[in-house]
Design a protein around this motif. Structure first.
Motif, PDB file in Angstrom:
ATOM      1  N   LEU A 145       0.741  -1.324   0.131  1.00 34.73           N
ATOM      2  CA  LEU A 145       0.164  -0.492   0.254  1.00 34.73           C
ATOM      3  C   LEU A 145       0.777   1.423  -0.014  1.00 34.73           C
ATOM      4  O   LEU A 145       0.577   2.165  -0.489  1.00 34.73           O
ATOM      5  CB  LEU A 145      -0.826   0.583   1.140  1.00 34.73           C
ATOM      6  CG  LEU A 145      -2.000   0.330   1.077  1.00 34.73           C
ATOM      7  CD1 LEU A 145      -2.643   0.172   0.003  1.00 34.73           C
ATOM      8  CD2 LEU A 145      -2.926   0.453   2.349  1.00 34.73           C
TER       9      LEU A 145
ATOM     10  N   GLY B  53      -2.497  -1.216  -3.376  1.00 30.42           N
ATOM     11  CA  GLY B  53      -4.047  -1.763  -2.719  1.00 30.42           C
ATOM     12  C   GLY B  53      -4.579  -3.143  -3.354  1.00 30.42           C
ATOM     13  O   GLY B  53      -4.829  -3.652  -2.154  1.00 30.42           O
ATOM     14  N   THR B  54      -4.374  -3.385  -4.563  1.00 28.34           N
ATOM     15  CA  THR B  54      -4.593  -5.509  -5.078  1.00 28.34           C
ATOM     16  C   THR B  54      -3.474  -5.982  -4.125  1.00 28.34           C
ATOM     17  O   THR B  54      -4.060  -7.205  -3.463  1.00 28.34           O
ATOM     18  CB  THR B  54      -4.282  -5.401  -6.207  1.00 28.34           C
ATOM     19  OG1 THR B  54      -4.860  -3.779  -6.766  1.00 28.34           O
ATOM     20  CG2 THR B  54      -4.938  -6.742  -7.092  1.00 28.34           C
TER      21      THR B  54
ATOM     22  N   GLU C  25      -1.851  -5.704  -1.401  1.00 28.10           N
ATOM     23  CA  GLU C  25      -1.642  -5.416   0.074  1.00 28.10           C
ATOM     24  C   GLU C  25      -2.962  -6.705   0.988  1.00 28.10           C
ATOM     25  O   GLU C  25      -2.798  -6.780   1.078  1.00 28.10           O
ATOM     26  CB  GLU C  25      -2.355  -3.814   0.312  1.00 28.10           C
ATOM     27  CG  GLU C  25      -2.439  -3.809   1.975  1.00 28.10           C
ATOM     28  CD  GLU C  25      -1.078  -2.799   2.596  1.00 28.10           C
ATOM     29  OE1 GLU C  25      -0.042  -3.275   2.158  1.00 28.10           O
ATOM     30  OE2 GLU C  25      -1.234  -4.608   4.235  1.00 28.10           O
ATOM     31  N   MET C  26      -4.093  -6.302  -0.351  1.00 31.30           N
ATOM     32  CA  MET C  26      -5.272  -7.747  -0.122  1.00 31.30           C
ATOM     33  C   MET C  26      -4.900  -9.067   0.287  1.00 31.30           C
ATOM     34  O   MET C  26      -4.870  -9.361   1.053  1.00 31.30           O
ATOM     35  CB  MET C  26      -5.958  -7.666  -1.154  1.00 31.30           C
ATOM     36  CG  MET C  26      -7.449  -6.029  -0.423  1.00 31.30           C
ATOM     37  SD  MET C  26      -8.217  -6.040   0.802  1.00 31.30           S
ATOM     38  CE  MET C  26      -9.675  -4.393   0.499  1.00 31.30           C
ATOM     39  N   MET C  27      -3.644  -8.906  -0.895  1.00 32.34           N
ATOM     40  CA  MET C  27      -3.129 -10.046  -0.607  1.00 32.34           C
ATOM     41  C   MET C  27      -2.342 -10.695  -0.519  1.00 32.34           C
ATOM     42  O   MET C  27      -2.057 -11.779   0.618  1.00 32.34           O
ATOM     43  CB  MET C  27      -2.086 -10.793  -2.831  1.00 32.34           C
ATOM     44  CG  MET C  27      -2.930 -10.196  -3.305  1.00 32.34           C
ATOM     45  SD  MET C  27      -2.044 -10.275  -5.301  1.00 32.34           S
ATOM     46  CE  MET C  27      -1.078 -12.226  -5.009  1.00 32.34           C
TER      47      MET C  27
ATOM     48  N   LEU D  83      -2.310  -9.056   3.138  1.00 34.35           N
ATOM     49  CA  LEU D  83      -2.746  -8.344   4.232  1.00 34.35           C
ATOM     50  C   LEU D  83      -1.946  -9.626   5.930  1.00 34.35           C
ATOM     51  O   LEU D  83      -2.104  -9.577   6.649  1.00 34.35           O
ATOM     52  CB  LEU D  83      -4.199  -9.153   4.457  1.00 34.35           C
ATOM     53  CG  LEU D  83      -5.021  -7.737   4.213  1.00 34.35           C
ATOM     54  CD1 LEU D  83      -6.753  -8.453   4.596  1.00 34.35           C
ATOM     55  CD2 LEU D  83      -3.937  -6.414   5.043  1.00 34.35           C
TER      56      LEU D  83
ATOM     57  N   PRO E  60      -3.641  -5.677   9.883  1.00 34.96           N
ATOM     58  CA  PRO E  60      -4.719  -6.173   8.456  1.00 34.96           C
ATOM     59  C   PRO E  60      -5.626  -5.491   8.157  1.00 34.96           C
ATOM     60  O   PRO E  60      -6.566  -4.994   7.629  1.00 34.96           O
ATOM     61  CB  PRO E  60      -4.697  -7.824   9.196  1.00 34.96           C
ATOM     62  CG  PRO E  60      -3.884  -7.992  10.726  1.00 34.96           C
ATOM     63  CD  PRO E  60      -3.290  -6.728  10.553  1.00 34.96           C
TER      64      PRO E  60
ATOM     65  N   ALA F 244      -6.715  -3.698   5.335  1.00 38.85           N
ATOM     66  CA  ALA F 244      -7.587  -3.686   4.838  1.00 38.85           C
ATOM     67  C   ALA F 244      -8.674  -2.631   3.882  1.00 38.85           C
ATOM     68  O   ALA F 244      -8.877  -2.696   3.241  1.00 38.85           O
ATOM     69  CB  ALA F 244      -8.875  -4.986   5.034  1.00 38.85           C
TER      70      ALA F 244
ATOM     71  N   ALA G 208      -6.370  -0.653   1.478  1.00 39.82           N
ATOM     72  CA  ALA G 208      -6.410  -0.883   0.644  1.00 39.82           C
ATOM     73  C   ALA G 208      -7.366  -1.154   0.239  1.00 39.82           C
ATOM     74  O   ALA G 208      -7.847  -0.906  -1.314  1.00 39.82           O
ATOM     75  CB  ALA G 208      -6.255  -2.482   0.663  1.00 39.82           C
ATOM     76  N   SER G 209      -8.928  -1.423   0.411  1.00 40.78           N
ATOM     77  CA  SER G 209     -10.408  -0.760  -0.016  1.00 40.78           C
ATOM     78  C   SER G 209     -10.876   0.465  -0.744  1.00 40.78           C
ATOM     79  O   SER G 209     -10.667   0.288  -1.866  1.00 40.78           O
ATOM     80  CB  SER G 209     -10.906  -1.601   0.747  1.00 40.78           C
ATOM     81  OG  SER G 209     -11.721  -0.412   1.924  1.00 40.78           O
TER      82      SER G 209
ATOM     83  N   LEU H  47      -7.909   0.448  -3.911  1.00 41.74           N
ATOM     84  CA  LEU H  47      -8.508  -0.561  -5.476  1.00 41.74           C
ATOM     85  C   LEU H  47      -9.575   0.302  -6.328  1.00 41.74           C
ATOM     86  O   LEU H  47      -9.564   0.297  -7.039  1.00 41.74           O
ATOM     87  CB  LEU H  47      -9.536  -0.920  -5.001  1.00 41.74           C
ATOM     88  CG  LEU H  47      -8.403  -2.276  -3.978  1.00 41.74           C
ATOM     89  CD1 LEU H  47      -9.663  -3.261  -3.596  1.00 41.74           C
ATOM     90  CD2 LEU H  47      -7.547  -3.202  -5.462  1.00 41.74           C
TER      91      LEU H  47
END
Lengths: 270, 274
Positions: free
Chosen positions: A31, A52-53, A55-57, A59, B121, B125, B128-129, B132
């Motif tokens: 991120l 963002g993408t 970061e989601m992976m 986490l 996390p 999260a 990240a949301s 995106l």
């Protein structure tokens, strides 16, 4: 890419490389890292979205104890550079990032092993009271971690994207996998050193008790800490408070009970 | 007698240095150099150049590992204990070491789930949301929030540990130091035993038995399955005891580490480790 951009990229690479070992400011998280690279290359939006993408992976990727997570620093920096400069999509970015994270992990293992040499140098500095030498060794270890991301980043900015993915596919699995296996085992050296440091033979059973509890229960470390503390308090009480008493002194007298309580509180504070 | 005391500046300097704690993370003693690096302002203040200072430096180069943000209270307590030791040298250095080990396990156990497992996390999260959708607010939110949490935890922890450490020392009399040392060793050894079992990964995937069950499926059992059914972590324990013995025989830890990596690569190549 202009020279200024390359220099700025190298600085960001260094910061994220240090960040990934320090785990403090979180500059190594996708991120943050992808956003910075996007900023430098003039395409913040792509950087932010890729960040963002990824970061989601990532986490759940975390360094717990001695276990190492895949390296987000190299993965984020290089994949963002490739996506933006080679006009790739986010999907390609992910495809590049994953093997890069694994390669970065192998490089981290290498640096953490090399740092062992610095530790031994620091030992001899300590013996002669040279604290500046110890500081130097510590910072040298940190710089190696910065270089770990800077050097690959420099190479990427100088060569083509194809050559990179080719190269990554050619690291033998035996080497990366083997290093990872070694990394899981190597921790015993550290444990052995601590045990040797606290080598009190009559307390050794507590070590085996800890091992047996861990082997057959699902306690987490908080549980072990609490249990260990209780055992310590019990041990101290039994050892120091049970001095032979005059047979007339009944152990149930209020005074004795209160005294026991006080000691327990003190030991708890300790 | 002149009493040496840490100044506010020393504590602040330790706080700043603690941001680089993990810089020399290594496979032999993990956070040891970082720990010593953070302790140096205190050691410089408390010990004049000489054998006592050298010993203090060596004391903080021992193996150390915990959650990086929660080392702050440990630094505080260690600094307070060093201050006490430097006064009249009654407090044994080994009890400072034991205290570190004793606090290390529980704090790692608290820090990993709270910070790595929950705070990061959740914030990531959230960030990240937002990211995106291409919004820069995502990374900003994550970066600022996590660092505010981190820095306040570290600063308060260091202060608290230092003050608490002083209180512990004031209470000390007679058997107290011995009790403290033994108590800390008990916790330390107990947790260490647990770590050997839980945080070491050895897996021998060689197939030992193949049995056809009633439905005709082939059930395989690896050597590791059999060892685990006897006692999980058995190999880790044996290896730890063996390494401990080697170290006592003055075998270089570096050599042991190299051999373990070579075994890891050979194990992968020939399939006896996985």
């Amino acid at each position: 890419m202009s020279v200024v951009q390359i220099i700025l990229l190298l600085i960001v690479a260094g910061i994220t490389g240090m960040g990934s070992v320090l785990d403090e400011a979180q500059t190594h998280r996708p991120l943050v890292a992808c956003t910075l690279v996007g900023l430098i290359l003039g395409d913040v939006t792509t950087g932010v979205i890729l960040g963002g993408t990824l970061e989601m992976m990532a986490l759940g990727w975390m360094n717990v104890g001695l276990a190492m997570a895949p390296d987000t620093a190299i993965a984020s920096v290089i994949s963002t550079i490739l996506v933006i400069t080679a006009h790739q999509g986010i999907g390609e970015g992910i495809a590049i990032a994953v093997p890069l994270a694994a390669a970065g992990q192998a490089l981290t293992i290498l640096v953490r092993t090399i740092t062992v040499f610095f530790v031994h140098k620091a030992d001899s500095y300590a013996a002669e009271g040279n604290y500046k030498g110890i500081e130097r060794m510590h910072l040298l270890g940190l710089s190696m971690q910065a270089l770990r991301v800077m050097v690959p980043t420099l190479i990427i900015t100088l060569i083509s994207a194809d050559a990179v993915s080719n190269f990554l596919n050619h690291i033998p699995k035996v080497i990366t996998g083997g290093l990872q296996i070694g990394g899981g085992i190597i921790v015993v050296v550290g444990y052995a050193m601590v045990i040797n440091m606290m080598d009190v033979p009559y307390l050794k059973p507590f070590f085996y008790m800890g091992f047996l509890f861990a082997a057959f229960t699902n306690f987490n470390l908080v549980g072990f800490g609490g249990l260990g503390l209780c055992l310590a308090i019990l041990y101290i009480q039994l050892k120091y408070n049970n001095k032979p008493q005059a047979p007339t002194a009944t152990t149930t007298s209020n005074g004795t009970v209160a005294m026991y309580d006080d000691d327990l509180d003190d030991d708890l504070d300790a | 007698m002149e009493q040496k005391k840490l100044t506010k500046k020393d504590i602040n300097s330790m706080f700043l240095r603690s941001n680089l704690l993990l810089g020399s993370f290594n496979f032999e003693r993990v956070q040891n150099m970082g720990f010593c690096f953070v302790m140096i302002p205190a050691i410089k203040r408390l010990y004049a150049p000489g054998p006592e200072r050298n010993e203090a430096l060596q004391r903080h180069l021992e193996w150390f590992n915990t959650h990086p943000w929660l080392t702050a209270p440990i630094f505080g307590v260690s600094a307070a204990l060093e201050e006490e030791k430097s006064k009249d040298n009654v407090l044994p250095g080994s009890s400072i070491a034991a205290m570190k080990i004793g606090l290390m396990g529980p704090l790692a156990g608290v820090g990993d789930p709270i910070f790595w497992g929950t705070a990061r996390p959740v914030l990531a999260a959230l960030g990240a949301s937002l990211a995106l959708a291409g919004s820069i607010s995502g990374p900003l939110l994550f970066f600022i929030a996590i660092n505010v949490i981190r820095l306040s935890i570290k600063y308060i922890g260091l202060k608290y540990g230092y003050e608490k450490g002083n209180e512990i020392i004031k209470d000390m009399a007679g058997d107290r130091i011995k009790k403290l040392t033994e108590g800390a060793s008990v916790v330390g050894l107990f947790v260490m035993g647990a770590l050997v079992s839980k945080w070491t990964t050895i897996n021998i995937p060689i197939v030992a038995t193949r049995i056809k069950d009633s439905s005709g499926k082939v059930q395989t059992q690896t050597v590791q399955n059999i060892l685990d059914s006897i006692m999980p972590g058995m190999l880790a324990l044996l290896l730890t005891l063996f390494v401990s013995w080697l170290l006592k025989k003055n075998v270089s830890p570096l050599l042991i580490i190299v051999i373990i990596f070579v075994i890891g690569i050979l194990g992968k190549a020939f399939g006896f480790l996985g």
